[in-house]
Design a protein around this motif. Sequence first.
Motif, mmCIF file in Angstrom:
data_model
loop_
_atom_site.group_PDB
_atom_site.id
_atom_site.type_symbol
_atom_site.label_atom_id
_atom_site.label_comp_id
_atom_site.label_asym_id
_atom_site.label_seq_id
_atom_site.Cartn_x
_atom_site.Cartn_y
_atom_site.Cartn_z
ATOM 1 N N ILE A 98 -7.970 -8.496 8.876
ATOM 2 C CA ILE A 98 -7.473 -9.604 8.061
ATOM 3 C C ILE A 98 -6.205 -9.173 7.327
ATOM 4 O O ILE A 98 -5.230 -9.927 7.261
ATOM 5 C CB ILE A 98 -8.567 -10.093 7.087
ATOM 6 N N GLU A 99 -6.174 -7.965 6.812
ATOM 7 C CA GLU A 99 -4.978 -7.454 6.126
ATOM 8 C C GLU A 99 -3.784 -7.407 7.067
ATOM 9 O O GLU A 99 -2.662 -7.761 6.686
ATOM 10 C CB GLU A 99 -5.250 -6.063 5.552
ATOM 11 N N LEU A 100 -4.011 -6.974 8.314
ATOM 12 C CA LEU A 100 -2.935 -6.933 9.300
ATOM 13 C C LEU A 100 -2.367 -8.330 9.536
ATOM 14 O O LEU A 100 -1.145 -8.532 9.541
ATOM 15 C CB LEU A 100 -3.446 -6.346 10.625
ATOM 16 N N TYR A 101 -3.251 -9.308 9.695
ATOM 17 C CA TYR A 101 -2.799 -10.678 9.929
ATOM 18 C C TYR A 101 -2.118 -11.280 8.698
ATOM 19 O O TYR A 101 -1.187 -12.081 8.835
ATOM 20 C CB TYR A 101 -3.956 -11.555 10.417
ATOM 21 N N GLN A 102 -2.542 -10.875 7.517
ATOM 22 C CA GLN A 102 -1.851 -11.339 6.305
ATOM 23 C C GLN A 102 -0.416 -10.827 6.295
ATOM 24 O O GLN A 102 0.513 -11.561 5.959
ATOM 25 C CB GLN A 102 -2.607 -10.877 5.053
ATOM 26 N N GLN A 103 -0.248 -9.580 6.680
ATOM 27 C CA GLN A 103 1.100 -9.009 6.746
ATOM 28 C C GLN A 103 1.944 -9.735 7.796
ATOM 29 O O GLN A 103 3.132 -10.001 7.582
ATOM 30 C CB GLN A 103 1.033 -7.522 7.081
ATOM 31 N N LEU A 104 1.324 -10.037 8.930
ATOM 32 C CA LEU A 104 2.034 -10.775 9.972
ATOM 33 C C LEU A 104 2.510 -12.135 9.459
ATOM 34 O O LEU A 104 3.650 -12.529 9.700
ATOM 35 C CB LEU A 104 1.113 -10.994 11.183
ATOM 36 N N ALA A 110 8.698 -15.127 5.977
ATOM 37 C CA ALA A 110 10.010 -14.600 5.570
ATOM 38 C C ALA A 110 11.067 -14.912 6.628
ATOM 39 O O ALA A 110 12.188 -15.291 6.293
ATOM 40 C CB ALA A 110 9.915 -13.094 5.326
ATOM 41 N N ALA A 111 10.711 -14.763 7.902
ATOM 42 C CA ALA A 111 11.649 -15.074 8.978
ATOM 43 C C ALA A 111 12.001 -16.564 8.971
ATOM 44 O O ALA A 111 13.165 -16.934 9.152
ATOM 45 C CB ALA A 111 11.064 -14.665 10.331
ATOM 46 N N GLU A 112 11.008 -17.414 8.743
ATOM 47 C CA GLU A 112 11.264 -18.858 8.686
ATOM 48 C C GLU A 112 12.195 -19.204 7.529
ATOM 49 O O GLU A 112 13.101 -20.021 7.687
ATOM 50 C CB GLU A 112 9.945 -19.624 8.547
ATOM 51 N N GLU A 113 11.989 -18.576 6.377
ATOM 52 C CA GLU A 113 12.844 -18.827 5.215
ATOM 53 C C GLU A 113 14.294 -18.451 5.495
ATOM 54 O O GLU A 113 15.211 -19.098 5.019
ATOM 55 C CB GLU A 113 12.352 -18.034 4.004
ATOM 56 N N ASP A 114 14.475 -17.371 6.284
ATOM 57 C CA ASP A 114 15.819 -16.895 6.602
ATOM 58 C C ASP A 114 16.369 -17.517 7.884
ATOM 59 O O ASP A 114 17.402 -17.069 8.393
ATOM 60 C CB ASP A 114 15.806 -15.368 6.737
ATOM 61 N N ASP A 115 15.649 -18.513 8.430
ATOM 62 C CA ASP A 115 16.036 -19.158 9.694
ATOM 63 C C ASP A 115 16.214 -18.151 10.820
ATOM 64 O O ASP A 115 17.131 -18.271 11.642
ATOM 65 C CB ASP A 115 17.315 -19.985 9.517
ATOM 66 N N GLU A 116 15.346 -17.147 10.846
ATOM 67 C CA GLU A 116 15.381 -16.132 11.888
ATOM 68 C C GLU A 116 14.264 -16.393 12.882
ATOM 69 O O GLU A 116 13.233 -16.956 12.546
ATOM 70 C CB GLU A 116 15.197 -14.730 11.286
#
Length: 136
Positions: A98-104, A110-116
């Motif tokens: 679950i921690e791994l998926y939270q990081q994902l 973050a990528a969506e916010e930066d339009d990446e």
Amino acid sequence: MATTYIDHHLALLVHLRTILAALGEAEQVPEENHALFLERFDELLAELPRQPEDAMTQGQELIVQVFHRYPQIAHLIPRDLLWFFGGDCLHYMPDEEIELYQQLDERRFAAEEDDEEFDWEREKQLLALPDDSPRH
């Protein structure tokens, strides 16, 4: 080429649907109930691309039912689907996973916010590397 988040999970559902159909073809499950279950699964496949938010509850219920109805294939259920649908599906994931998926998800947001562009599979592989591995 990165696929969209929904497309990635839709492909995993199609794969799981293939496994479920093979169970029926091999006559490993009662046909009557199995056919109805596959119909509901097909409804989810049709609904997810059109109304993702509405399909989440149905998807969660169906994935949990796969564990209960078809325990012989529990190990074949893609882990990404457990995270994607969340809720009761998370009971089948250990805390570390679950921690791994939270990081994902944090990286995806973050990528969506930066339009990446965000490649879910590549990022998952990078997070799974040991801490002392080079990450390009």
